[in-house]
Design an enzyme around this catalytic site. Structure first.
Site, PDB file in Angstrom:
ATOM      1  CB  THR A 152      98.946  58.653   5.934  1.00 56.54           C
ATOM      2  OG1 THR A 152      98.224  57.497   6.352  1.00 56.54           O
ATOM      3  CG2 THR A 152      99.896  58.280   4.800  1.00 56.54           C
ATOM      4  CE  LYS A 178     100.038  54.550   6.614  1.00 59.18           C
ATOM      5  NZ  LYS A 178      98.750  54.828   5.880  1.00 59.18           N
ATOM      6  CB  THR A 189      95.453  46.608   7.414  1.00 57.67           C
ATOM      7  OG1 THR A 189      94.774  47.846   7.388  1.00 57.67           O
ATOM      8  CG2 THR A 189      96.350  46.531   8.601  1.00 57.67           C
ATOM      9  CD  GLU A 276      91.438  57.751   8.994  1.00 57.87           C
ATOM     10  OE1 GLU A 276      92.391  58.020   8.237  1.00 57.87           O
ATOM     11  OE2 GLU A 276      90.280  57.561   8.590  1.00 57.87           O
ATOM     12  CG  ASN A 400      88.408  59.565   6.553  1.00 55.20           C
ATOM     13  OD1 ASN A 400      89.238  59.085   5.801  1.00 55.20           O
ATOM     14  ND2 ASN A 400      88.187  59.104   7.776  1.00 55.20           N
TER      15      ASN A 400
END
Length: 405
Positions: A152, A178, A189, A276, A400
């Site tokens: 993603t 992932k 996770t 991220e 995000n």
């Protein structure tokens, strides 16, 4: 952005397992977003899942189908099928039924998985239309394509693979994962799929995946958020010549477990390195604890502190934030005069304050590195634990904030 040296490795195919990924236009139009895995007969499958109370529909279906004679797994990215009520459950089951109809198996022999945006219904027309194409393209050597299809916000695919010798037989362990955000321990996770060609009974396989996930995916954090969809699946195809493993304490089981744990730790570290917006890969070692719980409390207090993580992003040796986090970790009876803290090999705290030998220049040199170790010794016991984390950057907020756009 990603840090650390985690190139996608050579992936050894696992006999008895075939994979294929296709673009089903679930959310992405420029890459594959639907993956199917096929297991040969007599394979065994075990898994661990999120403990989030709002677990996604596919997680519920997986739990209902396990343990069982699992023959297929289906994974979609771009849509989590979480918080979607009865329709979400019906959609997850429908994807299993479609595969069962094509393959001549049963709905209960298929495990569904989803990852992506929460609260939106799956585009079932697109998903179901992609299944026949994927079923027709199944092959053993498609691990890298599979790793890309389940991504993603990941910036790179994540895989690990190795072959070991057990009792004179070559055994393969290969896996993909992932994850980049919503990373916090409480199962595994996000999504991880690990396979071996060893022949392992379901009970031993479940013990292996539970322990290996605890040592790996339950020792990482990016942002302190536990996903609704976390799933870690371990598959054994039983195609290798090695004798059947039904005793977790046998030498063969111990050797296989060591390889599985190693693979899961590599995958877990690769997730943190691709956190991220991450610019730092950070190891938090806590030693000298009285028990495991207090070591983990201290490790996660430091690893999840926004102030520590932003200091790491700024390469700022603001060690006061580290000791503050240790102090509020909730461990009773900590004696600050006994605790030592190092950045890599640089002693920064001892005897309740800054170490006499510490210099700002020495601390700065370590903080300028891409990979950093924060080493904490509580000096109250013999237990130690390790947690892996990343820093908190401007890009984390941007990623995000823009995720659904």
């Amino acid at each position: 952005m990603a840090v650390g040296n985690f190139p996608f490795p050579k992936m050894h195919p696992v006999k008895g397992l075939r994979l294929a990924s296709v673009s089903a236009n679930i959310r992405y139009t420029d890459r594959d977003d639907l993956l199917i895995m096929e297991l040969g007969p007599n394979s065994s499958v075990a898994g661990v899942f999120t403990k989030n109370a709002f677990c996604a529909a596919p997680v519920t279906v997986c739990k209902n189908h396990l343990p069982g004679d699992i023959r297929y797994l289906i994974v979609n990215s771009g849509n989590a099928n979480a918080c979607t009520g009865e329709q979400g459950l019906a959609d997850a089951i429908a994807s299993c039924t479609k595969i069962a109809e094509i393959s001549g198996t049963k709905t209960e022999q298929v495990l569904p998985f989803s990852t992506g945006v929460i609260g939106e219904l799956l585009p079932m027309e697109n998903l179901l239309a992609g299944i026949p194409e994927a079923m027709a393209a199944l092959e053993e050597d498609a691990w890298k394509q599979a790793a890309r299809a389940i991504m993603t916000t990941d910036t790179r695919p994540k895989g690990a693979s190795e072959q070991i010798e057990i009792d004179g037989h070559t055994i393969t362990v290969t896996g993909i994962a992932k994850g980049s955000g919503m990373i916090r321990p409480d199962m595994a996770t996000m999504l991880a799929y690990i396979a071996t060609d060893a022949d392992v009974c379901s009970k031993v396989l479940q013990d292996m995946v539970s322990r290996a996930a605890e040592a790996s995916f339950n020792r990482i954090t990016v942002d302190g958020d536990t996903s609704t969809n976390d799933s870690c699946i371990l598959m054994a195809t039983g195609t290798a010549a090695l004798a059947h493993i039904d005793d977790a304490k046998s030498s063969a089981a111990l050797a296989l477990y060591a390889a599985i744990e190693k693979i899961l730790i590599e995958l877990a570290k690769s997730i943190v390195s691709d956190g991220e917006g991450a610019t730092k890969f950070v190891t938090v070692d806590v030693a000298g604890g009285g028990n495991q719980e207090e070591c983990l409390k201290v490790a996660y207090a430091v690893a999840q502190s926004p102030l520590v993580k932003t200091a790491l992003f700024a390469s700022d040796p603001n060690w006061g934030r580290i000791v503050a986090a240790i102090g509020y970790a909730g461990v009773k009876g900590l004696d600050d005069k006994l605790i030592t803290v190092h950045l890599d090999d640089v002693l920064i705290v001892e005897n309740g304050g800054r170490a006499e030998s510490y210099t700002e220049a020495a601390g700065q040199k370590i903080m300028d590195q891409e990979e950093i170790a924060i080493r904490i010794h509580l000096n109250r016991g013999s237990v130690s634990e390790t947690v892996w984390t990343s820093d908190l950057s401007h890009d984390y907020v941007t990623i995000n904030a823009d995720y659904r756009s």
